[in-house]
Design a protein around this motif. Structure first.
Motif: not given
Lengths: 536, 169
Positions: A332-351, A161-169
């Motif tokens: 997600f855990t990045p390698s030492p000295g690096n950054v992560t901008g990625a969050d797991p699906m339970w952290a998605w909240f839209g907006g 019936y309907a869907a949402v897609s995750e794209a950059h938050g």
């Protein structure tokens, strides 16, 4: 150095053991019912995944992979390992979650998430002001789609019936085009939205929705119909990215239009996990196009779920309350000295997501073809979830937050591996119990039930009911009227030779007949033997 | 109902027979794992499906051999009844409505038609608020034919990518 290494190793083992205990399926949880996997498979989308042309290793940039493609559950080595091509399980994989509401097979919904993991987001731009931006390259990336599938009495797998897609938050809404006449009245609560489009898959007879994933940044969208060029019809004046929904039937090919900086891979779902013997293979570091299978792996049985809470090797950051009394880490855990901008699906909240200019100027969202202004749109006021984790733990509320016109959202939850209701659905009907097996013995025709002449006498059987044949037979005879029976035959009928040495005895028989699922027994009244005169 | 309408009409003809209804209901209820679907592509071997096709011919439908051959050539085809409707169906007393969905995953319109008899159609509500038994002809491959082996490289079903005339970020 040696001691330190040993210490780390021991600690790692202990943490892994603790994580296994804390993070595995909750006690008493039931395995995913087979019928729910069928629902997941039949609704699983085609994926058109762009592959960017500026990287020497497209596997590291754009291929769908497992979080443990390197055969460990650590997050801090995924980016280095994929760059170094250290891959031991590189089969394309989409993770899925499913929850079911409604106590009958045609009431309520299936809420299905399909999640796409990439070890790296090698490019991207994050707008931080009306005139500024910063790089959005980071380790790890998880995006995906979340489907609202209405259960139906007309199809065993429901109707999307309907869907949402995750794209950059952001969680971008998609509904049916009104001219399709499907799910009338179901509409996005707010903001720009797109339409659901499908391709027919001849080899399965299944009509599947189509997802498109942008190269490098992995923004994920439901594919748009780009075949109409009139300003008056459907998506006539957008940027022309998308698919021709009719192309499999009309042209015998899946036709898609992607960005000129990319090539495209077409993924199709496996009816199960990705296994080479079933035709699902690692693409490898040089593949940028072609048609490939992807496997389906349940989130609940994957490291994503078992490692969700501390201690975790896969996730880090602040613990989030994700509902149902559970906790999930932020990133997600990045390698030492690096950054992560990625969050797991339970952290998605839209907006409004990340791709927004501030100060109310030039709000900018690129939606890969759903924007009616060509390359971006200005209306990005999609709803924000009031709490984390609701796509998993409270999906009906999340559906109601994002769409109007969905009925039966109050139907009770009957299966959810991520909430407090595991599986309360009434059991599926099995085959009806077979009718009782009716067995009888037909005696030889003799007067007064007395054998008076030597010869062969035959008893036959009649059998009915049960589950049908094949039947097995066991004839037993009462030994000299003692009540002790011994075997005398295993055919449908029994022939006994009676002679005068049987005089004074009686022949009492018991017959046991067994069918594959039931059995029945019959005894007959005895016949007596009195042969006279006896010739010897 | 699309391309499957003819099959649905044939099934509707057969369903006028109480004996065929009893056989089909029993066959659906005995399907393993609660999968209330019959594999119509098994029409050459399954006695219940053969009986249904034969009865359809007696009531004016196509020759069973011709129909079975056409069904076998399809990508997939099943006869489905919702398990709750099936549980309530008394085949001795009730003739089911028969319909077909050409694209069940994609399109379930607000209302569509089903056969009560080969000559009479009735409206069915798309929202699922149906209480009478409904048999649905679906183009799916039966779950027992669980072979996803494919259409991959070298097959006609490959992706064709056209570059857009207009570029975007």
């Amino acid at each position: 150095m040696i001691n330190q290494t040993s210490g780390l190793s021991l600690r790692a083992v202990l943490w892994a053991a603790i994580a296994l205990v804390l993070g595995s399926r909750q006690a008493g949880a039931q395995a995913l019912p087979a019928y729910l996997f069928d629902v997941v498979y039949h609704n699983a989308p085609f994926i058109v995944a762009e592959t960017y042309n500026a990287f020497g290793n497209p596997e590291a940039a754009d291929h769908l992979l497992k979080v443990d493609f390197d055969c460990d559950d650590r997050g801090d080595n995924n980016a280095p390992n994929i760059i170094a091509r250290t891959v031991c399980d590189g089969g394309p994989t989409a993770y899925f979650s499913i929850a079911e509401t409604g106590t009958t097979s045609s009431s309520g919904y299936y809420f299905i998430g399909y999640y796409y993991y990439h070890p790296r987001q090698p490019a991207g731009t994050f707008y931080v002001g009306p005139f500024g931006s910063q790089s959005d390259a980071h380790e790890h990336d998880l995006e995906g789609v979340w489907f609202i599938v209405k259960k139906s009495p007309y199809t065993p797998y429901g109707t999307l019936y309907a869907a949402v897609s995750e794209a950059h938050g952001a969680l971008i809404p998609f509904v049916h085009n009104p001219i399709d006449g499907v799910a009338p009245g179901v509409a996005a609560v707010a903001g720009t939205y797109g339409y659901l489009n499908f391709w027919y898959q001849p080899t399965t007879g299944i009509t599947r929705p189509v997802v498109m994933i942008r190269a490098a940044t992995h923004g994920t969208y439901m594919a748009q119909d780009n075949t109409d060029q009139s300003l008056l019809v459907r998506w006539g004046f957008h940027g022309a990215y998308g698919i021709d929904p009719r192309s499999p039937q009309v042209y015998g090919t899946y036709r898609s239009t992607i960005h000129s900086d990319s090539r495209g891979i077409l993924y199709m779902p496996m009816n199960g996990g990705c296994t080479p013997w079933a035709g699902c293979y690692r693409l490898g570091p040089y593949v940028r196009d072609g048609s490939w299978y992807y496997g389906l792996q349940e989130v609940a049985t994957s490291p994503i779920w078992s490692q969700r809470a501390p201690p975790s090797f896969l996730f880090t950051g602040a613990p989030l309350d994700i509902g149902a009394g559970q906790t999930g880490l932020s990133y997600f855990t990045p390698s030492p000295g690096n950054v992560t901008g990625a969050d797991p699906m339970w952290a998605w909240f839209g907006g409004r997501g990340n791709y927004v200019r501030t100060l109310g100027l030039n709000n900018h969202w690129y939606t890969f073809g759903i924007d009616l202004t060509g390359s971006s749109n200005n209306d990005v006021w999609w709803p924000s979830s009031p709490s984390y984790g609701r796509l998993l733990t409270n999906p009906a509320a999340e559906a109601g937050l994002r769409f109007t016109g969905l009925t039966e959202l109050d139907a009770p939850m009957v299966y959810n591996a991520y909430g407090t209701t595991w599986n309360t659905r009434p059991p599926l009907p099995g085959p009806p119990p077979p009718a009782p097996l009716s067995v009888s013995i037909v005696k030889p025709t003799i007067k007064l039930s007395i054998v008076t002449a030597e010869g062969d006498y035959t008893w036959t059987s009649t059998v009915s009911g049960g589950s049908g044949g094949p039947y097995t037979y066991l004839w037993e005879r009462d030994y000299q009227n003692s009540g002790i029976y011994y075997e005398v035959g295993r055919d449908a009928s029994l022939t006994q030779h009676l002679a005068c040495y049987d005089n004074g005895t009686s022949v009492a028989l018991k017959l046991t007949v067994t069918s594959p699922v039931t059995s029945g027994t019959a005894t007959n009244s005895a016949i007596n033997v009195d042969i006279s005169p006896c010739p010897y | 109902m699309g391309d499957l309408s003819g099959i649905a009409q044939h099934v509707a003809a057969a369903m006028q027979s109480p004996a065929v209804r009893a056989v089909i209901a029993a066959e659906l209820k005995q399907a393993p794992n609660g999968i209330t679907q019959l594999d119509l592509q098994d029409c050459g071997r399954n006695a219940a499906i053969k009986a249904m096709l034969d009865e359809g011919q007696r009531r004016g439908g196509a020759a069973p051999g011709t129909l079975c051959s056409a069904i076998a050539k399809a990508d997939g085809m099943v006869l489905y009844m919702d398990r709750d409707l099936l549980a309530r169906w008394d085949p001795a007393a009730v003739v089911p409505i028969v319909t077909a969905l050409a694209h069940p995953g994609a399109a379930l319109p607000a209302g569509f038609r089903g056969y009560r008899t080969p000559e009479e159609t009735v409206d069915l509500p798309g929202d699922g608020s149906v209480t009478v038994p409904v048999l649905v002809v679906l183009p799916n491959i039966h779950p027992s034919r669980k072979s996803p082996r494919p259409e991959l490289k070298g097959n006609a079903q490959s992706v064709t990518i056209a570059q857009p005339a207009k570029e975007a970020p």
